[in-house]
Scaffold this motif. Structure first.
Motif, PDB file in Angstrom:
ATOM      1  N   LEU A  49       0.811  -1.207   0.000  1.00 50.42           N
ATOM      2  CA  LEU A  49       0.000   0.000   0.000  1.00 50.42           C
ATOM      3  C   LEU A  49       0.848   1.262   0.000  1.00 50.42           C
ATOM      4  O   LEU A  49       0.326   2.362   0.022  1.00 50.42           O
ATOM      5  CB  LEU A  49      -0.921   0.019   1.232  1.00 50.42           C
ATOM      6  N   ARG A  50       2.142   1.154   0.012  1.00 49.86           N
ATOM      7  CA  ARG A  50       2.992   2.328   0.065  1.00 49.86           C
ATOM      8  C   ARG A  50       2.788   3.204  -1.168  1.00 49.86           C
ATOM      9  O   ARG A  50       2.690   2.720  -2.293  1.00 49.86           O
ATOM     10  CB  ARG A  50       4.464   1.923   0.148  1.00 49.86           C
ATOM     11  N   GLY A  51       2.742   4.508  -0.957  1.00 51.40           N
ATOM     12  CA  GLY A  51       2.579   5.446  -2.057  1.00 51.40           C
ATOM     13  C   GLY A  51       1.135   5.741  -2.399  1.00 51.40           C
ATOM     14  O   GLY A  51       0.866   6.577  -3.236  1.00 51.40           O
ATOM     15  N   ARG A  52       0.184   5.049  -1.745  1.00 53.91           N
ATOM     16  CA  ARG A  52      -1.227   5.287  -2.000  1.00 53.91           C
ATOM     17  C   ARG A  52      -1.944   5.463  -0.674  1.00 53.91           C
ATOM     18  O   ARG A  52      -1.719   4.700   0.259  1.00 53.91           O
ATOM     19  CB  ARG A  52      -1.840   4.121  -2.792  1.00 53.91           C
ATOM     20  N   ALA A  53      -2.804   6.423  -0.580  1.00 60.13           N
ATOM     21  CA  ALA A  53      -3.479   6.719   0.673  1.00 60.13           C
ATOM     22  C   ALA A  53      -4.590   5.712   0.943  1.00 60.13           C
ATOM     23  O   ALA A  53      -5.389   5.410   0.058  1.00 60.13           O
ATOM     24  CB  ALA A  53      -4.059   8.132   0.636  1.00 60.13           C
ATOM     25  N   VAL A  54      -4.655   5.189   2.157  1.00 54.89           N
ATOM     26  CA  VAL A  54      -5.761   4.332   2.572  1.00 54.89           C
ATOM     27  C   VAL A  54      -7.007   5.195   2.723  1.00 54.89           C
ATOM     28  O   VAL A  54      -6.980   6.243   3.356  1.00 54.89           O
ATOM     29  CB  VAL A  54      -5.439   3.619   3.898  1.00 54.89           C
ATOM     30  N   THR A  55      -8.107   4.760   2.141  1.00 52.32           N
ATOM     31  CA  THR A  55      -9.337   5.558   2.157  1.00 52.32           C
ATOM     32  C   THR A  55     -10.467   4.902   2.938  1.00 52.32           C
ATOM     33  O   THR A  55     -11.419   5.580   3.311  1.00 52.32           O
ATOM     34  CB  THR A  55      -9.826   5.817   0.723  1.00 52.32           C
ATOM     35  N   CYS A  56     -10.410   3.594   3.192  1.00 55.35           N
ATOM     36  CA  CYS A  56     -11.498   2.936   3.910  1.00 55.35           C
ATOM     37  C   CYS A  56     -10.994   1.659   4.566  1.00 55.35           C
ATOM     38  O   CYS A  56      -9.932   1.125   4.223  1.00 55.35           O
ATOM     39  CB  CYS A  56     -12.680   2.640   2.981  1.00 55.35           C
ATOM     40  N   PHE A  57     -11.805   1.132   5.485  1.00 57.62           N
ATOM     41  CA  PHE A  57     -11.340   0.091   6.391  1.00 57.62           C
ATOM     42  C   PHE A  57     -12.532  -0.724   6.876  1.00 57.62           C
ATOM     43  O   PHE A  57     -13.631  -0.192   7.038  1.00 57.62           O
ATOM     44  CB  PHE A  57     -10.638   0.797   7.563  1.00 57.62           C
ATOM     45  N   SER A  58     -12.318  -2.006   7.118  1.00 56.77           N
ATOM     46  CA  SER A  58     -13.347  -2.841   7.733  1.00 56.77           C
ATOM     47  C   SER A  58     -12.673  -4.006   8.427  1.00 56.77           C
ATOM     48  O   SER A  58     -11.634  -4.497   7.981  1.00 56.77           O
ATOM     49  CB  SER A  58     -14.340  -3.363   6.684  1.00 56.77           C
ATOM     50  N   GLN A 116     -16.794  -2.885   3.283  1.00 54.42           N
ATOM     51  CA  GLN A 116     -17.398  -3.546   4.436  1.00 54.42           C
ATOM     52  C   GLN A 116     -17.296  -5.055   4.264  1.00 54.42           C
ATOM     53  O   GLN A 116     -17.767  -5.599   3.264  1.00 54.42           O
ATOM     54  CB  GLN A 116     -18.870  -3.147   4.590  1.00 54.42           C
ATOM     55  N   LEU A 117     -16.666  -5.724   5.229  1.00 53.54           N
ATOM     56  CA  LEU A 117     -16.720  -7.175   5.287  1.00 53.54           C
ATOM     57  C   LEU A 117     -18.031  -7.587   5.940  1.00 53.54           C
ATOM     58  O   LEU A 117     -18.557  -6.869   6.797  1.00 53.54           O
ATOM     59  CB  LEU A 117     -15.544  -7.713   6.097  1.00 53.54           C
TER      60      LEU A 117
END
Length: 409
Positions: A49-58, A116-117
């Motif tokens: 994921l380096r170099g790209r911003a995390v935008t969402c999470f579950s 969403q999981l």
């Protein structure tokens, strides 16, 4: 004919993402392609994921309620069209790229808006892409693969809105999904065991974008809806979708919402909402009277997420626990744009500890993933009382995700 730049850009994005058509059936022009698999070390799993911003999470625990060996899975979507699916128990991950079905080598560099999981549905994800009105469903279990020669995991249409989708919420049972759009439209979906969605309600509690959603199971099924218009609306799903209560968050957008247990009031149940001004508001349930506004903007900045180590029970029985038991983890965690995680005591509603993670950027999400004693996720009343009577010291693990892809436990 005239247009402005931003409106034209949104039109282009919606065209790229492919609006549903009558001849397309239930299939969308997307697939997830696995490009990396298994056995990377836990310390290095953010490398993809380096170099790209995390935008969402579950995060979700697979397996039956109360199973102590249920593995916890984490899904991270980023701004470049990648999804990272992490097994926190095995400390390994799989990395997936979003591709066009007709052009397997062409990756869509479109960020993920929501992911969403689904509880009880292994290896399945609901997701929404930036500037899209579609809710998509994809998985890597056999039911999603049409043949052994299929090189990718196809995404299927779960449901649509008239305008772009802003947020999703999944009920702890996994059978209901709520989605909110930028025009204030709210839809309730019934989710089957094979992750197919059927719309069971369409509401419009507000005219501004929906920014936060969470289910609250008290004596009736409620849905908390936050918006940019400074209001939190409590929608009764059993009352035909009517707005039962309207709560005010002064001069700020509602960014997150979560019910918690607390002895701060005699009601012992509080709705907690964070705002873009960094203020944490508390309301008693079911009176819905405002209890406290805690200004945390100087410490955390705009609040992005909050989580409680001890959630409300999912059933509707009378619940009056002895909250001074030493076996309870009486903690609320919250994170914000300044990269700091605060821990609050739920009895005093005051911060008692903090973690400075500003070197990894803003906090995207935080979530407690485990209670010792084999109890996972939202608990029933009997499960809660079992924890209360246990002589073992309670323990919880907090997962924190930062925008740059770092994951802290």
């Amino acid at each position: 004919f005239s247009f402005r730049g931003p409106a034209f850009w949104l039109f282009i994005m919606d065209s790229v993402l492919g609006l549903p058509s009558s001849d397309a059936g239930n299939e969308t022009p997307f697939r997830l392609c696995g490009i990396e698999d298994g056995c990377e070390s836990f310390q290095e799993f953010t490398r993809g994921l380096r170099g790209r911003a995390v935008t969402c999470f579950s995060i979700v625990a697979e397996g039956l309620q109360g199973a102590s060996c249920a593995p916890h899975y984490l899904a991270l979507g980023d701004s470049g069209g990648f999804l990272k699916y992490i097994n926190l128990e095995a400390r390994s991950f799989r990395l997936f790229a979003l591709n066009l079905l007709r052009c397997p080598v062409q990756r869509i560099e479109t960020g993920w808006q929501v992911v969403q999981l689904l509880p009880g549905v292994p290896d399945t994800v609901l997701f929404v892409l930036k500037h899209s009105n579609q809710i998509l469903c994809c998985g890597w279990q056999p039911s999603f693969l049409r043949s052994t020669s299929d090189l990718g995991y196809k995404a299927y249409l779960f449901g649509t809105h008239s305008y772009q989708v802003e947020c999703l919420a999944v009920h702890s049972s996994g059978k209901l999904v709520a989605s909110g759009a930028c025009d204030g439209e709210l839809k309730i979906w019934s989710c089957t065991a094979d992750a197919k969605g059927t719309a069971v309600g369409c509401l419009r509690p507000c005219s501004e974008p929906v920014t936060a959603l969470c289910f609250v199971g008290l004596h009736e099924e409620l849905l908390v809806v936050g918006s940019v218009d400074h209001y939190v609306r409590v929608v009764s799903l059993e009352g035909g979708g009517s707005v039962a209560h309207q709560l005010v968050v002064p001069s700020s957008t509602v960014t997150c919402a979560r019910p918690i247990l607390s002895s701060f009031t005699s009601e012992r149940q509080l709705l907690t909402c964070g705002s873009s001004m960094g203020t944490l508001n508390f309301w008693g349930m079911p009176s819905w009277q405002h209890v406290l506004a805690l200004p945390l903007g100087s410490s955390c900045g705009p609040l992005r997420c909050l989580s409680s180590a001890f959630a409300l029970p999912v059933d509707k029985k009378e619940f009056d626990p002895v909250l001074d038991s030493e076996s309870c983890v009486r903690v609320v965690a919250l994170g914000g744009e300044l990269g700091r995680v605060l821990l609050l005591d739920v009895d005093t509603l005051q911060p008692f500890h903090s973690y400075d993670l500003s070197g990894s950027g803003p906090i995207i999400a935080c979530e407690f993933m485990r209670l010792r004693g084999g109890l996972e996720g939202p608990l029933s009343t009997s499960d809660v009382m079992k924890v209360m009577k246990s002589k073992d010291q309670a323990e919880a693990t907090l997962v924190v995700v930062c925008r740059n892809g770092d994951v802290f436990l």
